[in-house]
Design a protein around this motif. Structure first.
Motif: not given
Length: 272
Positions: A20, A24, A41, A45, A49, A57, A60-61, A64, A217-218, A221
């Motif tokens: 990931l 990214s 990206q 994801l 996941l 998702l 979270t994208n 980032s 996670l975000g 990334m």
């Protein structure tokens, strides 16, 4: 708070995290030049996941992306004269458009748009390819009032599209600033980055309060997205408008392949 972020990352396999982060970085690099980072990206994801909800998702994208795109916008603003007359109204209206689009997508189907998108991208690629001099010279063709009005309209419409669906937003913005306003590719990219930041912020304003964000996670990334954005913006600024044009054609070509597969393969698969 910090302990919770670390704990959320420890629950993921290190190979997944590594993949990931690599995705990214590549997304930040491409997005900083011509947009289209979501081409890398978002599928990463969703593919890595598979048990996480789609909305989470996407949220979270956006964490980032907003950091990486914000850095790219800052880098361009330091190196390229930004046409603020068009960029500011577009950025302001993109906030509204993207927020409304994010709401509307929860109410209606995007199937028709999915089928139309590859056709629109083919038109973008064909126009860019045939116009060899497109974006090579910065020659604004609108007066101050027109730039503000058309900037607001472009921000509202493309911002709505980004919140509603999203793929290719950066490329559409870039082409709009080149074709409608007469900007060269570097000035158009600088303007597009500002509008993209607004789109991502507006989308996050919808996703985050609803809990659709893996924050740890975000943020991880985002660090790699910024690193990619630094490399990508540096390449674009250093190599000029001709380089950006070639990169745009490459990214739009990849978008055509990806969106065509996503849109038409489910319809054709039963025939095979």
């Amino acid at each position: 708070m910090f302990d919770l972020l670390i704990a959320s990352l420890q629950s993921l396999d290190w190979t997944v995290l590594l993949a990931l982060c690599a995705a990214s970085f590549c997304a930040g690099l491409i997005d900083a030049m011509v947009g289209g980072g979501g081409l890398i990206q978002v599928p990463a994801l969703f593919g890595l996941l598979p048990t996480v909800g789609h909305a989470t998702l996407l949220g979270t994208n956006k964490v980032s992306s907003v950091v990486g795109t914000g850095f790219a916008a800052y880098r361009y603003s330091r190196a390229v004269p930004v046409p603020w007359n068009a960029a500011l109204p577009a950025t302001a209206m993109a906030l509204l458009g993207a927020y409304v689009g994010a709401y509307v997508v929860t109410q209606v189907s995007t199937q028709t748009l999915r089928l139309l998108l590859p056709v629109l991208l083919v038109a973008v690629a064909a126009y860019t390819f045939l116009r060899k001099d497109l974006g090579s010279v910065h020659a604004p063709r609108l007066n101050v009032q027109q730039e503000r009005l058309y900037g607001a309209l472009a921000g509202l419409l493309i911002g709505f599209y980004d919140g509603f669906f999203g793929p290719g937003t950066g490329s559409f913005l870039l082409l709009a600033f080149v074709v409608v306003f007469g900007f060269d590719f570097l000035a158009a990219t600088a303007s597009a980055k500002l509008v993209n930041v607004a789109c991502n912020v507006a989308s996050l304003a919808w996703f985050a309060p609803a809990g659709h964000v893996l924050l740890g996670l975000g943020l991880l990334m985002a660090c790699f997205n910024v690193a990619g954005a630094k490399v990508g913006s540096g390449l674009a600024i250093r190599n000029g408008a001709g380089f950006v044009r070639k990169a745009l054609l490459l990214v739009v070509g990849l978008l055509i392949l990806r969106t065509s597969y996503d849109s038409y393969w489910p319809l054709l698969k039963p025939l095979f």
